[in-house]
Structures are given as structure tokens and as C-alpha cells.
Design a protein around this motif. Structure first.
Motif, PDB file in Angstrom:
ATOM      1  N   ARG A  19      10.130  -0.008  -1.008  1.00 55.50           N
ATOM      2  CA  ARG A  19       9.502   0.278   0.280  1.00 55.50           C
ATOM      3  C   ARG A  19      10.028  -0.675   1.361  1.00 55.50           C
ATOM      4  O   ARG A  19      10.292  -0.265   2.500  1.00 55.50           O
ATOM      5  CB  ARG A  19       7.976   0.145   0.164  1.00 55.50           C
ATOM      6  CG  ARG A  19       7.237   0.315   1.471  1.00 55.50           C
ATOM      7  CD  ARG A  19       7.344   1.713   2.012  1.00 55.50           C
ATOM      8  NE  ARG A  19       6.945   1.766   3.412  1.00 55.50           N
ATOM      9  CZ  ARG A  19       6.809   2.879   4.121  1.00 55.50           C
ATOM     10  NH1 ARG A  19       7.058   4.037   3.561  1.00 55.50           N
ATOM     11  NH2 ARG A  19       6.437   2.836   5.374  1.00 55.50           N
ATOM     12  N   LEU A  20      10.167  -1.963   1.007  1.00 57.65           N
ATOM     13  CA  LEU A  20      10.637  -2.949   1.977  1.00 57.65           C
ATOM     14  C   LEU A  20      12.063  -2.652   2.408  1.00 57.65           C
ATOM     15  O   LEU A  20      12.390  -2.735   3.593  1.00 57.65           O
ATOM     16  CB  LEU A  20      10.559  -4.355   1.374  1.00 57.65           C
ATOM     17  CG  LEU A  20      11.153  -5.493   2.218  1.00 57.65           C
ATOM     18  CD1 LEU A  20      10.400  -5.636   3.545  1.00 57.65           C
ATOM     19  CD2 LEU A  20      11.122  -6.810   1.436  1.00 57.65           C
ATOM     20  N   TYR A  21      12.929  -2.327   1.439  1.00 57.37           N
ATOM     21  CA  TYR A  21      14.341  -2.047   1.721  1.00 57.37           C
ATOM     22  C   TYR A  21      14.574  -0.532   1.711  1.00 57.37           C
ATOM     23  O   TYR A  21      14.392   0.133   2.714  1.00 57.37           O
ATOM     24  CB  TYR A  21      15.223  -2.755   0.698  1.00 57.37           C
ATOM     25  CG  TYR A  21      15.033  -4.262   0.690  1.00 57.37           C
ATOM     26  CD1 TYR A  21      15.248  -5.015   1.848  1.00 57.37           C
ATOM     27  CD2 TYR A  21      14.635  -4.939  -0.455  1.00 57.37           C
ATOM     28  CE1 TYR A  21      15.089  -6.387   1.857  1.00 57.37           C
ATOM     29  CE2 TYR A  21      14.466  -6.318  -0.461  1.00 57.37           C
ATOM     30  CZ  TYR A  21      14.689  -7.040   0.701  1.00 57.37           C
ATOM     31  OH  TYR A  21      14.523  -8.401   0.709  1.00 57.37           O
ATOM     32  N   LEU A  57       0.831  -1.211   0.000  1.00 60.17           N
ATOM     33  CA  LEU A  57       0.000   0.000   0.000  1.00 60.17           C
ATOM     34  C   LEU A  57       0.863   1.256   0.000  1.00 60.17           C
ATOM     35  O   LEU A  57       0.609   2.207  -0.757  1.00 60.17           O
ATOM     36  CB  LEU A  57      -0.940  -0.006   1.201  1.00 60.17           C
ATOM     37  CG  LEU A  57      -2.025  -1.091   1.202  1.00 60.17           C
ATOM     38  CD1 LEU A  57      -2.801  -1.077   2.514  1.00 60.17           C
ATOM     39  CD2 LEU A  57      -2.968  -0.924   0.021  1.00 60.17           C
ATOM     40  N   TYR A  58       1.900   1.287   0.846  1.00 61.88           N
ATOM     41  CA  TYR A  58       2.790   2.455   0.878  1.00 61.88           C
ATOM     42  C   TYR A  58       3.553   2.599  -0.436  1.00 61.88           C
ATOM     43  O   TYR A  58       3.931   3.702  -0.824  1.00 61.88           O
ATOM     44  CB  TYR A  58       3.766   2.342   2.041  1.00 61.88           C
ATOM     45  CG  TYR A  58       3.193   2.770   3.374  1.00 61.88           C
ATOM     46  CD1 TYR A  58       3.070   4.118   3.698  1.00 61.88           C
ATOM     47  CD2 TYR A  58       2.782   1.828   4.309  1.00 61.88           C
ATOM     48  CE1 TYR A  58       2.555   4.513   4.921  1.00 61.88           C
ATOM     49  CE2 TYR A  58       2.252   2.212   5.536  1.00 61.88           C
ATOM     50  CZ  TYR A  58       2.145   3.562   5.836  1.00 61.88           C
ATOM     51  OH  TYR A  58       1.620   3.952   7.055  1.00 61.88           O
ATOM     52  N   ALA A  59       3.796   1.493  -1.132  1.00 60.93           N
ATOM     53  CA  ALA A  59       4.507   1.561  -2.404  1.00 60.93           C
ATOM     54  C   ALA A  59       3.687   2.238  -3.491  1.00 60.93           C
ATOM     55  O   ALA A  59       4.234   2.886  -4.386  1.00 60.93           O
ATOM     56  CB  ALA A  59       4.889   0.146  -2.857  1.00 60.93           C
ATOM     57  N   VAL A  60       2.374   2.126  -3.398  1.00 60.55           N
ATOM     58  CA  VAL A  60       1.497   2.598  -4.473  1.00 60.55           C
ATOM     59  C   VAL A  60       0.864   3.953  -4.158  1.00 60.55           C
ATOM     60  O   VAL A  60       0.738   4.816  -5.028  1.00 60.55           O
ATOM     61  CB  VAL A  60       0.395   1.553  -4.757  1.00 60.55           C
ATOM     62  CG1 VAL A  60      -0.604   2.087  -5.780  1.00 60.55           C
ATOM     63  CG2 VAL A  60       1.013   0.240  -5.236  1.00 60.55           C
ATOM     64  N   LEU A  61       0.450   4.152  -2.909  1.00 66.88           N
ATOM     65  CA  LEU A  61      -0.308   5.343  -2.550  1.00 66.88           C
ATOM     66  C   LEU A  61       0.581   6.555  -2.295  1.00 66.88           C
ATOM     67  O   LEU A  61       1.681   6.432  -1.765  1.00 66.88           O
ATOM     68  CB  LEU A  61      -1.152   5.058  -1.310  1.00 66.88           C
ATOM     69  CG  LEU A  61      -2.336   4.105  -1.530  1.00 66.88           C
ATOM     70  CD1 LEU A  61      -2.810   3.517  -0.214  1.00 66.88           C
ATOM     71  CD2 LEU A  61      -3.472   4.834  -2.247  1.00 66.88           C
ATOM     72  N   ARG A  62       0.077   7.729  -2.668  1.00 70.24           N
ATOM     73  CA  ARG A  62       0.777   8.993  -2.462  1.00 70.24           C
ATOM     74  C   ARG A  62      -0.182  10.019  -1.852  1.00 70.24           C
ATOM     75  O   ARG A  62      -1.412   9.858  -1.942  1.00 70.24           O
ATOM     76  CB  ARG A  62       1.332   9.528  -3.793  1.00 70.24           C
ATOM     77  CG  ARG A  62       2.376   8.622  -4.452  1.00 70.24           C
ATOM     78  CD  ARG A  62       3.662   8.592  -3.635  1.00 70.24           C
ATOM     79  NE  ARG A  62       4.696   7.762  -4.261  1.00 70.24           N
ATOM     80  CZ  ARG A  62       4.869   6.474  -4.030  1.00 70.24           C
ATOM     81  NH1 ARG A  62       4.048   5.849  -3.186  1.00 70.24           N
ATOM     82  NH2 ARG A  62       5.835   5.801  -4.625  1.00 70.24           N
ATOM     83  N   PRO A  63       0.330  11.080  -1.221  1.00 73.43           N
ATOM     84  CA  PRO A  63      -0.551  12.100  -0.638  1.00 73.43           C
ATOM     85  C   PRO A  63      -1.580  12.597  -1.642  1.00 73.43           C
ATOM     86  O   PRO A  63      -1.255  12.884  -2.798  1.00 73.43           O
ATOM     87  CB  PRO A  63       0.428  13.209  -0.237  1.00 73.43           C
ATOM     88  CG  PRO A  63       1.711  12.483   0.040  1.00 73.43           C
ATOM     89  CD  PRO A  63       1.758  11.382  -0.972  1.00 73.43           C
ATOM     90  N   GLY A  64      -2.826  12.672  -1.203  1.00 72.10           N
ATOM     91  CA  GLY A  64      -3.921  13.092  -2.064  1.00 72.10           C
ATOM     92  C   GLY A  64      -4.672  11.938  -2.694  1.00 72.10           C
ATOM     93  O   GLY A  64      -5.785  12.138  -3.208  1.00 72.10           O
ATOM     94  N   ASP A  65      -4.086  10.733  -2.668  1.00 71.62           N
ATOM     95  CA  ASP A  65      -4.760   9.553  -3.204  1.00 71.62           C
ATOM     96  C   ASP A  65      -5.825   9.062  -2.236  1.00 71.62           C
ATOM     97  O   ASP A  65      -5.811   9.390  -1.043  1.00 71.62           O
ATOM     98  CB  ASP A  65      -3.772   8.411  -3.456  1.00 71.62           C
ATOM     99  CG  ASP A  65      -2.837   8.678  -4.625  1.00 71.62           C
ATOM    100  OD1 ASP A  65      -3.151   9.558  -5.449  1.00 71.62           O
ATOM    101  OD2 ASP A  65      -1.793   7.998  -4.712  1.00 71.62           O
ATOM    102  N   GLU A  66      -6.708   8.240  -2.759  1.00 67.80           N
ATOM    103  CA  GLU A  66      -7.729   7.598  -1.929  1.00 67.80           C
ATOM    104  C   GLU A  66      -7.571   6.086  -1.993  1.00 67.80           C
ATOM    105  O   GLU A  66      -7.319   5.513  -3.045  1.00 67.80           O
ATOM    106  CB  GLU A  66      -9.136   7.966  -2.418  1.00 67.80           C
ATOM    107  CG  GLU A  66     -10.245   7.279  -1.619  1.00 67.80           C
ATOM    108  CD  GLU A  66     -11.630   7.524  -2.201  1.00 67.80           C
ATOM    109  OE1 GLU A  66     -12.425   8.224  -1.548  1.00 67.80           O
ATOM    110  OE2 GLU A  66     -11.915   7.014  -3.311  1.00 67.80           O
TER     111      GLU A  66
END
Length: 432
Positions: free
Chosen positions: A267-269, A106-115
């Protein structure tokens, strides 16, 4: 339900419970045969992936430090991708849990302003702190990073609200549509692969750019297809559940589109490290390969154990999901509505007494990291927290449901149910 008082009947009561359990198992012969067919189909698929990638003893050497040039780790990722019907995969010991793998995706794909839109109602309890609906301020939940969150409630039948889903996506804003395949800690049916495929088509018709993520925990090898086979962009899970075959010492995986897997690795590393790093001991690599090969079989045994739990508890007058018999969708989780805190506690204590590890432990409801309610666990396992082995747990809240998972062989559930039912009957006698 007929109640035995063990304090007076002793072994006679246990024998009565044992006879009822084995009578159920005899009636389940046709169901067990269907599970064996499923196991054979998935063993064939895993076997084909091993053969295609020419897996041999040289893949069990392992690596240290940065882990550069680890042929075994690279081959394992490729095999997992093939098994999951995906372009690429990360099957790594550095994931500490299924929640960690899901959060990384989720953190890899989502950015501020996304839903982020949860398609199948409220997600599993441990995701609440990742999303930000509960948890410690300042720990960096998705909502703290400017990601908005919305849920599509389930329909009255406990399944996806198909009419609502057809208009749920906001093009240009909804970035992730998240699907939880299993019931988690909810009294709803597990989603079938056909339902996931239908959801993918409905979502992509509204906005093809939406990334569809699937929490695949407890779903692997319960069908002959996986979420990426039907168009999901990413699916994630834990190796101490189905795909680790009960022998993986830890870890998790993310499988899906190759470009997104690269983001997950970052994101993992860390950005710039990529997927070609991550030291892993040779002994761990071997158990990952072997566990993946065993996974269809151990999953099948867990499905049989779940059917035995459902059959017996239904005959004893309890509500179970899925219902007994041949289900519409195979589920690794069998939910039993026990109706009181005392009954939940007694059931779990009876299970714990039959576990190979920690049989002397007396489970008590308590606060557990990641959960909002008190939770009780019966999970005396060789791998800490391995719900693929055999476990029963649940949050202490009405209607007091215990969730039964795993089992390396269905006969372990037969023995565990002897302890659970006698303990439960004693508690119900006290309550009455």
C-alpha cells in the motif's frame, strides 16, 4: 487563582510564577523517580534489540533510488519489530505522518464490504477524512471504497464500554477493530496496555479473524510493553512523536504480523515492490537509529513535563487529565480545560514565546488541513510539527481544552509555563 497584572508588576509577577512552578517540581520528586525507572527498563529493551541485530557504523550508509539491498534499512525494520514486540515492521521516511501510517495499514487490510469498528469512541480528528465521515468527495476515503464504519461509544467513565465490546463484533463482517491508545483531542483517559490486552481478548473471542489495529501515537515507551506484545495485529505511529527521539527528520512506522506488514508495504509503495525497497539517505538512517535509542529518555522527559503541567494547572484551579500525581496510566498528553477561546489563545502564545524556533510568531486560531474545527498550535520546533519536542495545541471548541505534549527536558516545560501562565493571567484579568 491569584492574578498578576504584568503591565504593572513586570518582573515581580514573573518571579511569583517561577516560584510556584519550582515548588511544584520539588513536590514531584517521587513521581519523577518512577518515570526514571520506566526509562531505564525501556532503554534496556532498546539496547538489547540493537545488540541482538549487531548494529554498527556499516548500517548508516544509506541508499538512493530504489534502495535495493540497503542493509541499514533492513536492520532498522528488524530492530523496530523487536522493540515493538512484533514479527515485522516498516520504519520508513516515506510515511509523512502518523495519520499516513495508520491509513496505509487500514487500506492494506480492509476491502469493499468490510466493516471497520472504532473500539474507543471517536478517533482522532485527522482520521475523519481517511474514514469518510468528513472530507472532500472523490478523494478515496474508506467509505467511498465500500467500507462501512461504526463506533463503540465510550462508557460514562471515559473508558472502553466492556459490556458493549463483548457483543460488538459481527463475525464475517467486522474486519478491523481499531483502538486509539491516546486521548487524542478528547477528554478521556489514555488506554493502558492492560486495557488493550483485555480488548484484544474480548474481540478475538468473538471472531479470531478480526484484525486489531492500534493507533499507537504518543503511546510508545510510556509502558514497558507495546500493543503487539499483548496480541494486537498491527500498531502504527509517527517518528516525529515518541519513537523518533526528537531528532528523526520525519517518517513513521507500522509493526505487527509479517503477512500484514507485506500488505502495508504494497500500500505504501505499490503491489510487487515489497518491503525490500525505499531509498533512504545515510544521514537519515543514522538519526532513525539514534532517535530510537534516545526515545525512552526523551519520552520520560516529556512525561515529567506533563506531570509538571498537571500539578501547576491543577493548583491554579483548572481541570487536568490525567489528574496530578502518580497516574494509573502514563500519558504523553496532558489536557487542560481552559474554558474560553481567549484563554486557549493566551496560553499557546505564552508557550510559543519560549520555543527555540519561531519565538517571534504569534499563534492564531485557524483552519488546518485534516481538522474540522479551527485549531491553535504552539510548536516552535526544530522538526516541523514535532510534538515530541514541546507543543501545546487544540481545536477551538467547548470546553476549550489545550493539549500539552513533548519536551526534550522537563525544565523546558518549567520555563514554558512561566510564559504560558503570565500570558494566561493577563487574559483572565481582561475577561474578569
Amino acid at each position: 487563582m491569584q492574578v498578576c497584572n504584568l503591565s504593572t508588576l513586570g518582573s515581580a509577577c514573573l518571579g511569583h510564577v517561577e516560584r510556584r512552578i519550582w515548588a511544584c517540581s520539588q513536590d514531584l520528586g517521587p513521581v519523577f523517580s518512577e518515570i526514571d525507572r520506566l526509562v531505564a527498563a525501556n532503554v534496556r529493551k532498546v539496547q538489547a534489540a540493537f545488540r541482538a541485530h549487531r548494529i554498527g557504523p556499516h548500517h548508516f550508509q544509506g541508499s538512493t533510488g530504489y534502495g535495493h539491498g540497503d542493509l541499514g534499512r533492513e536492520a532498522l525494520d528488524s530492530v523496530m519489530a523487536a522493540v515493538m514486540g512484533a514479527e515485522a515492521a516498516l520504519m520508513r521516511v516515506q510515511f509523512v505522518s502518523g495519520t499516513h501510517a495508520i491509513a496505509s495499514a487500514l487500506y492494506a487490510v480492509l476491502r469493499p464490504g468490510d466493516e471497520m469498528l472504532a473500539v474507543a469512541g471517536h478517533p482522532y480528528d485527522t482520521m475523519e477524512e481517511v474514514i469518510g465521515t468528513r472530507g472532500t468527495p472523490g478523494h478515496g476515503s474508506l467509505m467511498e471504497w465500500g467500507v462501512s464504519y461504526r463506533e463503540l461509544p465510550l462508557g460514562a467513565d471515559g473508558r472502553i464500554d466492556w459490556e458493549g465490546l463483548a457483543k460488538a463484533i459481527v463475525p464475517g463482517k467486522t474486519r478491523v477493530a481499531h483502538i486509539q491508545r491516546s486521548c487524542g483531542y478528547a477528554l478521556r483517559p489514555t488506554l493502558s496496555i492492560d486495557e488493550i490486552e483485555r480488548a484484544v481478548k474480548i474481540i478475538k473471542a468473538q471472531d479470531p479473524s478480526v484484525v486489531i489495529t492500534v493507533d499507537n501515537c504518543y503511546g510508545e515507551f510510556t509502558d514497558t510493553r507495546e500493543p503487539c506484545d499483548v496480541g494486537a495485529d498491527l500498531c502504527m505511529g509517527s517518528l516525529i512523536k515518541n519513537p523518533g527521539g526528537t531528532i528523526a527528520p520525519g517518517g513513521g512506522y507500522v509493526a505487527g504480523r509479517a503477512d500484514l506488514i507485506g500488505r502495508v508495504a504494497a500500500r505504501l509503495y505499490a503491489p510487487g515492490i515489497g518491503i525490500d525497497a525505499g531509498g533512504v539517505p545515510g544521514s537519515t538512517l543514522r538519526t532513525f537509529f539514534q532517535g530510537l535509542f534516545l526515545a525512552p529518555q526523551t519520552t520520560g522527559e516529556a512525561l515529567k513535563g506533563g506531570r509538571l503541567v498537571a500539578e501547576l494547572l491543577h493548583r491554579e484551579g483548572f481541570t487536568v487529565i490525567p489528574s496530578p500525581g502518580l497516574p494509573d496510566v502514563w500519558s504523553m498528553i496532558t489536557a487542560v480545560e481552559l474554558r474560553s477561546k481567549g484563554a486557549m489563545t493566551a496560553f499557546c502564545r505564552g508557550i510559543q514565546r519560549t520555543c527555540p524556533i519561531g519565538s517571534y510568531i504569534r499563534p492564531e486560531p485557524g483552519v488546518t488541513a485534516g481538522y474540522g474545527d479551527e485549531v491553535i498550535f504552539a510548536d516552535g520546533t526544530f522538526i516541523d510539527g514535532s510534538t515530541a519536542e514541546l507543543s501545546a495545541d487544540g481545536p477551538i471548541r467547548p470546553p476549550y481544552v489545550v493539549y500539552c505534549q513533548g519536551g526534550t527536558h522537563w525544565t523546558h516545560w518549567a520555563l514554558a509555563l512561566e510564559g504560558a501562565m503570565t500570558s494566561l493571567q493577563e487574559e483572565l484579568a481582561r475577561e474578569n
